[in-house]
Design a protein around this motif. Structure first.
Motif, PDB file in Angstrom:
ATOM      1  N   ALA A   1      14.191 -30.212  32.459  1.00 17.10           N
ATOM      2  CA  ALA A   1      14.663 -31.380  31.721  1.00 17.10           C
ATOM      3  C   ALA A   1      15.968 -31.068  30.989  1.00 17.10           C
ATOM      4  N   LEU A   2      16.032 -29.916  30.331  1.00 24.09           N
ATOM      5  CA  LEU A   2      17.236 -29.549  29.593  1.00 24.09           C
ATOM      6  C   LEU A   2      18.402 -29.293  30.546  1.00 24.09           C
ATOM      7  N   GLU A   3      18.132 -28.638  31.655  1.00 25.84           N
ATOM      8  CA  GLU A   3      19.191 -28.385  32.640  1.00 25.84           C
ATOM      9  C   GLU A   3      19.766 -29.689  33.183  1.00 25.84           C
ATOM     10  N   ASN A   4      18.888 -30.637  33.498  1.00 22.14           N
ATOM     11  CA  ASN A   4      19.374 -31.926  33.999  1.00 22.14           C
ATOM     12  C   ASN A   4      20.142 -32.687  32.921  1.00 22.14           C
ATOM     13  N   ALA A   5      19.696 -32.553  31.656  1.00 23.23           N
ATOM     14  CA  ALA A   5      20.398 -33.212  30.557  1.00 23.23           C
ATOM     15  C   ALA A   5      21.807 -32.645  30.394  1.00 23.23           C
TER      16      ALA A   5
ATOM     17  N   ASN B   1      23.669 -31.480  32.597  1.00 26.08           N
ATOM     18  CA  ASN B   1      24.503 -31.884  33.737  1.00 26.08           C
ATOM     19  C   ASN B   1      24.734 -33.388  33.814  1.00 26.08           C
ATOM     20  N   SER B   2      24.216 -34.153  32.852  1.00 20.28           N
ATOM     21  CA  SER B   2      24.400 -35.600  32.865  1.00 20.28           C
ATOM     22  C   SER B   2      25.843 -35.950  32.478  1.00 20.28           C
ATOM     23  N   PRO B   3      26.349 -37.114  32.906  1.00 14.50           N
ATOM     24  CA  PRO B   3      27.727 -37.514  32.561  1.00 14.50           C
ATOM     25  C   PRO B   3      27.987 -37.556  31.061  1.00 14.50           C
ATOM     26  N   ALA B   4      27.017 -38.045  30.282  1.00 14.46           N
ATOM     27  CA  ALA B   4      27.214 -38.112  28.833  1.00 14.46           C
ATOM     28  C   ALA B   4      27.363 -36.719  28.229  1.00 14.46           C
ATOM     29  N   ALA B   5      26.538 -35.780  28.691  1.00 12.14           N
ATOM     30  CA  ALA B   5      26.626 -34.416  28.174  1.00 12.14           C
ATOM     31  C   ALA B   5      27.947 -33.767  28.556  1.00 12.14           C
ATOM     32  N   ILE B   6      28.385 -33.971  29.785  1.00 13.90           N
ATOM     33  CA  ILE B   6      29.652 -33.392  30.228  1.00 13.90           C
ATOM     34  C   ILE B   6      30.815 -33.938  29.391  1.00 13.90           C
ATOM     35  N   GLU B   7      30.789 -35.235  29.120  1.00 14.47           N
ATOM     36  CA  GLU B   7      31.831 -35.825  28.284  1.00 14.47           C
ATOM     37  C   GLU B   7      31.761 -35.287  26.862  1.00 14.47           C
TER      38      GLU B   7
ATOM     39  N   GLY C   1       8.015 -38.822  29.099  1.00 13.02           N
ATOM     40  CA  GLY C   1       9.244 -38.106  29.428  1.00 13.02           C
ATOM     41  C   GLY C   1       9.771 -37.297  28.251  1.00 13.02           C
ATOM     42  N   PHE C   2      11.092 -37.146  28.218  1.00 15.11           N
ATOM     43  CA  PHE C   2      11.723 -36.324  27.199  1.00 15.11           C
ATOM     44  C   PHE C   2      13.001 -37.008  26.708  1.00 15.11           C
ATOM     45  N   GLN C   3      13.411 -36.617  25.511  1.00 13.63           N
ATOM     46  CA  GLN C   3      14.711 -37.040  24.998  1.00 13.63           C
ATOM     47  C   GLN C   3      15.452 -35.801  24.507  1.00 13.63           C
ATOM     48  N   VAL C   4      16.661 -35.629  25.013  1.00 12.25           N
ATOM     49  CA  VAL C   4      17.514 -34.502  24.613  1.00 12.25           C
ATOM     50  C   VAL C   4      18.658 -35.061  23.774  1.00 12.25           C
ATOM     51  N   ARG C   5      18.855 -34.452  22.613  1.00 15.21           N
ATOM     52  CA  ARG C   5      19.939 -34.864  21.726  1.00 15.21           C
ATOM     53  C   ARG C   5      20.899 -33.690  21.550  1.00 15.21           C
ATOM     54  N   LEU C   6      22.175 -33.944  21.755  1.00 19.77           N
ATOM     55  CA  LEU C   6      23.205 -32.913  21.648  1.00 19.77           C
ATOM     56  C   LEU C   6      24.096 -33.215  20.460  1.00 19.77           C
ATOM     57  N   ARG C   7      24.291 -32.233  19.604  1.00 15.28           N
ATOM     58  CA  ARG C   7      25.196 -32.384  18.464  1.00 15.28           C
ATOM     59  C   ARG C   7      26.128 -31.187  18.395  1.00 15.28           C
ATOM     60  N   ASP C   8      27.244 -31.361  17.666  1.00 17.68           N
ATOM     61  CA  ASP C   8      28.212 -30.284  17.485  1.00 17.68           C
ATOM     62  C   ASP C   8      27.965 -29.646  16.125  1.00 17.68           C
TER      63      ASP C   8
ATOM     64  N   VAL D   1      29.035 -37.704  15.933  1.00 16.56           N
ATOM     65  CA  VAL D   1      28.639 -38.380  17.162  1.00 16.56           C
ATOM     66  C   VAL D   1      27.759 -37.436  17.967  1.00 16.56           C
ATOM     67  N   ILE D   2      26.635 -37.929  18.438  1.00 18.86           N
ATOM     68  CA  ILE D   2      25.742 -37.115  19.260  1.00 18.86           C
ATOM     69  C   ILE D   2      25.527 -37.807  20.603  1.00 18.86           C
ATOM     70  N   ALA D   3      25.177 -37.006  21.595  1.00 20.23           N
ATOM     71  CA  ALA D   3      24.815 -37.532  22.906  1.00 20.23           C
ATOM     72  C   ALA D   3      23.294 -37.558  23.016  1.00 20.23           C
ATOM     73  N   VAL D   4      22.755 -38.667  23.502  1.00 19.61           N
ATOM     74  CA  VAL D   4      21.313 -38.834  23.646  1.00 19.61           C
ATOM     75  C   VAL D   4      21.009 -39.067  25.124  1.00 19.61           C
ATOM     76  N   ILE D   5      20.175 -38.215  25.698  1.00 22.85           N
ATOM     77  CA  ILE D   5      19.838 -38.305  27.118  1.00 22.85           C
ATOM     78  C   ILE D   5      18.332 -38.464  27.255  1.00 22.85           C
ATOM     79  N   ASP D   6      17.906 -39.538  27.903  1.00 19.86           N
ATOM     80  CA  ASP D   6      16.487 -39.790  28.156  1.00 19.86           C
ATOM     81  C   ASP D   6      16.130 -39.388  29.581  1.00 19.86           C
ATOM     82  N   LEU D   7      14.996 -38.718  29.725  1.00 17.41           N
ATOM     83  CA  LEU D   7      14.527 -38.257  31.036  1.00 17.41           C
ATOM     84  C   LEU D   7      13.088 -38.705  31.239  1.00 17.41           C
ATOM     85  N   ASN D   8      12.714 -38.910  32.498  1.00 18.03           N
ATOM     86  CA  ASN D   8      11.347 -39.335  32.794  1.00 18.03           C
ATOM     87  C   ASN D   8      10.426 -38.129  32.963  1.00 18.03           C
TER      88      ASN D   8
END
Length: 335
Positions: free
Chosen positions: A260-264, A266-272, A290-297, A310-317
């Motif tokens: 789940a974390l690896e796919n998060a 590699n998501s477009p939002a995470a890459i940006e 599923g899961f929710q991954v949140r990315l912060r700086d 600003v954080i990126a939020v990625i939802d996975l099934n």
């Protein structure tokens, strides 16, 4: 930096002498010195628009040139309509170039960063030498601009003849003090980086380090350290006689590597998001099936909420596949 610092810097430059070069030099300096911050309007469009629009186009070399040309054209054509304010184009363009250029320089000094080479490159540049709202710089500028006026009023009250320099000397002194302060911050920044890199954190050596100044204390820096298993926020005191204690730090441990974390990642939002974030930290939470991954700086962990939180939020099934991603402002930033 904050708009007040930009405005005061433009006024100081004008009072130091540039304001006398043309009839509308002072207002042109102020407008061109603030124009780049029009990109704050992107905040109204939400976190995604803010991440993509703030400190990008208007804070690039190309954007700075275009803003200087636009502001100069406005003052030039205003002068043609109202002859009282008439000014030649090249002089007013030079004045606007100074105002816009100093704005870009000031924003390069802090840790937020600017997309200097837009639209040719999405690389961010930041020198990490000043805080976004820096109390010391504000003090130097306010003192240099206000004290001469206050002194002149006092002299007039007691009947002394005041010199009609209109604060030129004070403005020059203020600008020199700001420049010397930034040089001192550069020396302190190097020392903070050396301290952070020379220590271990729970028996782990740093992979990368960053040091960011506290706006209220020039001798205290906010350090960020990445190790194999954690991201660490720690204060770095530089006052003579002070001791740096890496043990007294906030440790944010990296989550276990999962599909789940690896796919998060590699998501477009995470890459940006990763194109901007310098110390990205992920958190993984189960949401339903599923899961929710949140990315912060973590560069901004010690800052106030909502500034560039600003954080990126990625939802996975349940199969760890990305089903949705977006950006949002982190309301818990700095808490």
């Amino acid at each position: 930096m904050d708009p007040v610092t930009h405005a005061l810097t433009s006024i100081a430059i004008g009072r130091a002498g540039l304001g006398k070069t043309a009839r509308t030099a002072m207002p042109a300096l102020i407008v061109s010195g603030l124009a780049a911050d029009v990109d704050w309007v992107t905040r109204l469009g939400g976190a995604s628009a803010f991440l993509r629009g703030h400190h990008t186009a208007t804070h690039s070399l190309v954007g700075t040139i275009l803003l200087a040309l636009a502001v100069a054209a406005i003052f030039y054509y205003a002068g043609r309509k109202w002859p009282k304010f008439a000014v030649a184009f090249l002089p007013i363009l030079g004045i606007c170039a100074v105002g816009a250029g100093v704005h870009l320089l000031l924003d390069l000094l802090n840790g937020d960063g600017v997309m200097l080479l837009w639209p040719f490159s999405t690389r961010w540049f930041a020198w990490d030498l000043t805080a976004t709202v820096d109390a010391c710089i504000l003090f130097f500028l306010l003192a240099g601009l206000l004290l001469p006026d206050l002194l002149r009023l006092i002299l007039e009250e007691i009947g002394s003849r005041s010199k009609q320099h209109k604060g030129q000397r004070g403005a020059v002194v203020a600008l020199v003090l700001v420049a010397l302060f930034v040089v001192g911050r550069a020396v302190a920044h190097r020392r903070a980086i050396e301290l952070l890199g020379a220590n271990v954190y729970r028996n782990e050596s740093p992979l990368s380090v960053g040091a960011f100044p506290k706006g209220y204390n020039p001798m205290l820096w906010s350090g960020v350290v990445e190790t194999d298993n954690a991201l660490v926020n720690v204060d770095v005191p530089l006052t003579p006689g002070s001791v740096f204690y890496p043990q007294i730090a906030d440790f944010h441990f990296k989550p276990a590597q999962t599909l789940a974390l690896e796919n998060a990642w590699n998501s477009p939002a995470a890459i940006e998001f990763l194109s901007y974030a310098r110390f990205p930290m992920a958190s993984v939470e189960p949401i339903g099936t599923g899961f929710q991954v949140r990315l912060r700086d973590m560069r901004f962990e010690s800052e106030s909420p909502g500034r560039r939180g600003v954080i990126a939020v990625i939802d996975l099934n349940a199969l760890s596949l990305v089903v949705n991603s977006h950006f949002e402002f982190d309301s818990s930033f700095g808490q």
